[in-house]
Design an enzyme around this catalytic site. Structure first.
Site, PDB file in Angstrom:
ATOM      1  N   THR A   1     -56.973 -53.615  34.159  1.00 48.16           N
ATOM      2  CA  THR A   1     -55.924 -54.251  33.375  1.00 48.16           C
ATOM      3  C   THR A   1     -55.937 -55.760  33.493  1.00 48.16           C
ATOM      4  O   THR A   1     -56.465 -56.313  34.463  1.00 48.16           O
ATOM      5  CB  THR A   1     -54.547 -53.723  33.837  1.00 48.16           C
ATOM      6  OG1 THR A   1     -53.528 -54.195  32.960  1.00 48.16           O
ATOM      7  CG2 THR A   1     -54.213 -54.165  35.235  1.00 48.16           C
TER       8      THR A   1
ATOM      9  N   THR B   1     -52.727 -51.821  29.588  1.00 52.06           N
ATOM     10  CA  THR B   1     -53.793 -51.570  30.557  1.00 52.06           C
ATOM     11  C   THR B   1     -54.747 -50.651  29.830  1.00 52.06           C
ATOM     12  O   THR B   1     -54.476 -50.272  28.694  1.00 52.06           O
ATOM     13  CB  THR B   1     -53.191 -50.904  31.817  1.00 52.06           C
ATOM     14  OG1 THR B   1     -52.337 -51.820  32.457  1.00 52.06           O
ATOM     15  CG2 THR B   1     -54.218 -50.429  32.806  1.00 52.06           C
TER      16      THR B   1
ATOM     17  N   ARG C   1     -58.417 -54.604  42.706  1.00 45.23           N
ATOM     18  CA  ARG C   1     -57.145 -55.200  42.312  1.00 45.23           C
ATOM     19  C   ARG C   1     -57.194 -56.714  42.582  1.00 45.23           C
ATOM     20  O   ARG C   1     -57.772 -57.147  43.586  1.00 45.23           O
ATOM     21  CB  ARG C   1     -56.047 -54.555  43.145  1.00 45.23           C
ATOM     22  CG  ARG C   1     -54.633 -55.033  42.858  1.00 45.23           C
ATOM     23  CD  ARG C   1     -54.133 -54.564  41.540  1.00 45.23           C
ATOM     24  NE  ARG C   1     -52.678 -54.637  41.446  1.00 45.23           N
ATOM     25  CZ  ARG C   1     -52.021 -54.554  40.299  1.00 45.23           C
ATOM     26  NH1 ARG C   1     -52.680 -54.392  39.158  1.00 45.23           N
ATOM     27  NH2 ARG C   1     -50.717 -54.593  40.281  1.00 45.23           N
TER      28      ARG C   1
ATOM     29  N   GLY D   1     -49.874 -47.974  30.939  1.00 47.02           N
ATOM     30  CA  GLY D   1     -48.457 -47.751  30.672  1.00 47.02           C
ATOM     31  C   GLY D   1     -47.507 -48.169  31.771  1.00 47.02           C
ATOM     32  O   GLY D   1     -46.403 -47.629  31.856  1.00 47.02           O
ATOM     33  N   GLY D   2     -47.917 -49.128  32.635  1.00 44.72           N
ATOM     34  CA  GLY D   2     -47.018 -49.545  33.702  1.00 44.72           C
ATOM     35  C   GLY D   2     -46.619 -48.330  34.529  1.00 44.72           C
ATOM     36  O   GLY D   2     -47.448 -47.471  34.835  1.00 44.72           O
TER      37      GLY D   2
ATOM     38  N   SER E   1     -49.404 -51.749  42.380  1.00 44.68           N
ATOM     39  CA  SER E   1     -49.792 -51.265  41.046  1.00 44.68           C
ATOM     40  C   SER E   1     -49.328 -49.820  40.843  1.00 44.68           C
ATOM     41  O   SER E   1     -49.103 -49.083  41.807  1.00 44.68           O
ATOM     42  CB  SER E   1     -51.313 -51.320  40.925  1.00 44.68           C
ATOM     43  OG  SER E   1     -51.735 -50.737  39.711  1.00 44.68           O
ATOM     44  N   SER E   2     -49.235 -49.428  39.575  1.00 42.76           N
ATOM     45  CA  SER E   2     -48.986 -48.015  39.245  1.00 42.76           C
ATOM     46  C   SER E   2     -50.237 -47.321  38.717  1.00 42.76           C
ATOM     47  O   SER E   2     -50.190 -46.136  38.389  1.00 42.76           O
ATOM     48  CB  SER E   2     -47.909 -47.910  38.158  1.00 42.76           C
ATOM     49  OG  SER E   2     -46.700 -48.417  38.621  1.00 42.76           O
TER      50      SER E   2
ATOM     51  N   ASP F   1     -46.766 -58.616  39.079  1.00 42.54           N
ATOM     52  CA  ASP F   1     -46.504 -57.344  39.763  1.00 42.54           C
ATOM     53  C   ASP F   1     -46.026 -57.541  41.198  1.00 42.54           C
ATOM     54  O   ASP F   1     -45.669 -56.576  41.879  1.00 42.54           O
ATOM     55  CB  ASP F   1     -47.761 -56.464  39.764  1.00 42.54           C
ATOM     56  CG  ASP F   1     -47.934 -55.721  38.440  1.00 42.54           C
ATOM     57  OD1 ASP F   1     -47.072 -55.872  37.554  1.00 42.54           O
ATOM     58  OD2 ASP F   1     -48.938 -54.998  38.287  1.00 42.54           O
TER      59      ASP F   1
HETATM   60  O1  DON Z   1     -50.911 -52.470  37.847  1.00 44.05           O
HETATM   61  C1  DON Z   1     -49.950 -52.086  37.227  1.00 44.05           C
HETATM   62  O2  DON Z   1     -49.305 -51.100  37.503  1.00 44.05           O
HETATM   63  C2  DON Z   1     -49.554 -52.829  35.979  1.00 44.05           C
HETATM   64  N1  DON Z   1     -49.993 -54.186  36.009  1.00 44.05           N
HETATM   65  C3  DON Z   1     -50.172 -52.091  34.857  1.00 44.05           C
HETATM   66  C4  DON Z   1     -49.784 -52.664  33.586  1.00 44.05           C
HETATM   67  C5  DON Z   1     -50.048 -51.671  32.591  1.00 44.05           C
HETATM   68  O3  DON Z   1     -50.236 -50.513  32.751  1.00 44.05           O
HETATM   69  C6  DON Z   1     -50.030 -52.159  31.333  1.00 44.05           C
HETATM   70  N2  DON Z   1     -50.439 -51.047  30.444  1.00 44.05           N
HETATM   71  N3  DON Z   1     -50.573 -50.487  29.583  1.00 44.05           N
END
Ligand code: DON
Length: 580
Positions: A400, A382, A107, A474-475, A453-454, A424
């Site tokens: 990501t 991501t 990360r 997908g966040g 992060s998710s 984030d």
């Molecule tokens: O780390 C995270 O949770 C976010 N930055 C992820 C962003 C994300 O999944 C974008 N995706 N499709």
């Protein structure tokens, strides 16, 4: 159909074995996207079929799953620029054939001069633009260090052979699909138009590329050559580090050569849980994903979900209630455990889940209280990919740039995009408000802290056998997409492709609503959910969960690309592994 030719430093051995493997075992052959692939040997499933092919070729040439994951990751940095990266970060979960597992945390980190108020102006006003869209949104990238660490610890192939296919794809180019050409055209005519190096990298002398064009990225090719030759030093020291630091100075960013020099990926103990006899292995903090998935599974384990029926109102109600509780804890407790005390044991225990279940009413939706904590914005761009080798080593990677194309800033002469992952972190101390800003303490920006992060790369096993490699972009929906794929397999007996394809839902505590993919349910189900007290919203597609399933009896691998992504693909590799 145009096929690209892989470059290898040992062209005869790698290419011949790869070609043979392709001819005999691979479904699809060159360029068939979104189709289920079967193999008795290795398998790679990713959001971009060319990158899957690169990984499968590494497997066919004798590399293990970690090798293939590294090669796939570097290839995605060339062929899937919305999220594939060397300028971002992510997580890798590894399960070895003996059943042991580990994770690599790469990360991004906050620069040394970061501070909680760094997105406030002189009047103390918060700027979303600076937080998410500026040079100050860029975190110290982790991907190259993460791949280097994974390779030193668990790789078996020559490092240069894993980077070389990406060098070739960048320098020689590859043919653009309709989806990618269209996405790039929108990107350069939009927010990227302010960055000269980005426009140069993503257009043909200022003109948008169209489907069928060959896209060459010579600067990126040279950066990858430095990484090929000098491993992570080719990124964190010397020319590449100087180029990044110069761009930061130019744009008033914070990252210096010292920040890059000091970046370290970390090996961490996975989060593990059990669900109806299955073992779930996932990512620990700074991801919130592993903890949230295990919490939700623990809550749901006491309910007879299969008798409720897949995506019935009762089923979706129970899912929403489990998700609501897991996400409330996420907002309350989760952050980088190197900086904040995160009670992971407690949050993932069966006893705690029993306590969370005590007020779960099968006939009535609970209410989320906005006054508890609000949550920060996260983008849904991501990428996730999955690898299994012939020996059963499994690797699950989600990485990501944060937003699609990250910060939109291409490093001049470096040819790669920088992330906007600092978005984030929470906005600033005390900045919690009802529009979704959050200012709670644990996830504020501090020097060297990793932002929450998710991302939830995960692996499922049963009785010591590998069952599946899963995850998604997908966040915050990542957590729920991954959770539902596991439930689809365990409770509803779906194979991995069915589990990936099935319509998805999302609830994240706040805002207090269920979001359903467009085709998820019939109107009666929506009405039944509303009668239980839920607010229901119909949404677009959720995630891109490029996964692999393993048949425990035959050992056959099923590569399941997610049909929600236009260029996704799974590629199998020969069983004739060359052991080293
Ligand atoms: O780390 C995270 O949770 C976010 N930055 C992820 C962003 C994300 O999944 C974008 N995706 N499709």
């Amino acid at each position: 159909m145009h096929c690209f030719t892989l470059r290898s430093r040992h062209p005869v051995s790698v290419f011949t074995v790869a070609l043979l493997a392709f001819t005999i075992f691979s479904i699809p052959a060159c360029g068939q996207v979104q189709e289920t692939a079967l193999s008795d040997g290795g398998m790679v499933s990713s959001q971009q079929w060319i990158a899957s092919q690169v990984g499968a070729d590494v497997l066919a040439a004798g590399g293990n799953a970690v090798d293939a994951a590294i090669a796939t990751g570097f290839a995605l940095a060339v062929t899937h620029p919305t999220a594939g990266n060397i300028g971002g970060g992510g997580f890798m979960v590894v399960r070895f054939p003996n059943g042991q597992s580990t994770t690599i945390d790469f990360r991004e980190k906050a620069p040394l001069t970061a501070h909680p108020e760094m997105w406030l102006d002189e009047n103390g006003d918060y700027s979303f633009e600076v937080h998410h869209r500026s040079h100050r949104a860029v975190g110290v990238p982790g991907t190259v260090a993460g791949f280097d660490k994974a390779h030193r610890l668990y790789g078996s192939s020559d490092w240069g052979d894993l980077v070389e296919p990406a060098v070739g794809l960048a320098s020689d180019g590859f043919v653009l699909s309709e989806a990618l050409a269209g996405s790039m055209a929108r990107f350069v005519s939009g927010r990227a138009s302010q960055y000269e190096a980005t426009v140069a990298a993503f257009t043909n002398n200022g003109a948008s590329y169209v489907a069928g064009d060959t896209w060459r990225q010579p600067d990126l090719g040279r950066t990858l050559e430095r990484i090929r030759d000098d491993r992570s030093d080719g990124f964190y020291r010397g020319t590449t580090a100087r180029l990044i630091a110069a761009e930061m100075r130019r744009g008033n960013g914070l990252i210096t050569e010292e920040d890059l020099y000091r970046y370290e990926a970390r090996e961490r103990t996975p989060i593990t849980g059990t669900y109806r006899g299955y073992e779930v292995i996932s990512m620990p903090p700074p991801s919130s994903g592993g903890v949230a998935i295990v919490t939700a599974l623990n809550i749901l384990e006491e309910f007879d979900l299969s008798s409720m029926g897949h995506n019935s109102a009762q089923y979706l109600h129970h899912l929403a209630e489990a998700m609501r509780r897991a996400f409330r804890d996420r907002a309350t407790h989760l952050a980088d455990a190197d900086f904040v005390d995160v009670p992971t044991q407690h949050l993932t225990s069966k006893d705690y889940a029993a306590w969370l279940r005590r007020d779960l009413d099968p006939e009535r939706a609970s209410v989320s209280h906005p006054s508890d904590v609000d949550q920060p914005y996260e983008s849904p761009e991501t990428t996730h990919y999955s690898v299994v080798d012939a020996d059963g080593m499994a690797v699950s990677v989600t990485y990501t740039l944060e937003s699609g194309y990250g910060s939109g800033i291409v490093v001049p002469s470096g040819g790669f995009l920088l992330n906007n992952e600092m978005g984030d972190f929470n906005a600033g101390p005390g900045l919690t408000n009802t529009s979704g800003l959050i200012g709670t303490e644990p996830n504020l920006a501090r020097p060297q802290q990793r932002m929450l992060s998710s991302m939830s790369p995960s692996i499922v096993a049963h009785d010591g056998d590998l069952v599946a490699v899963v995850g998604s972009p997908g966040g915050r929906t990542i957590i729920n997409t991954t959770l539902q794929i596991i439930l689809n397999m365990v409770d509803f007996g779906m194979n991995i492709q069915e589990a990936v394809n099935a319509p998805r839902m999302h609830h994240q505590w706040l805002p207090d609503r269920i979001r359903l993919e467009g085709d998820a349910v019939v109107q009666d189900v929506v009405q039944a959910l509303e009668a239980l007290g839920h607010t229901v919203q119909m949404g677009g597609r959720q995630g891109s969960a490029n996964s692999i399933g393993v048949n425990p009896l035959s050992g056959e691998r099923m590569g399941a690309p997610d049909p929600r992504s236009a260029d996704s693909g799974a590629v199998g590799a020969s069983v004739s592994r060359v052991r080293r």
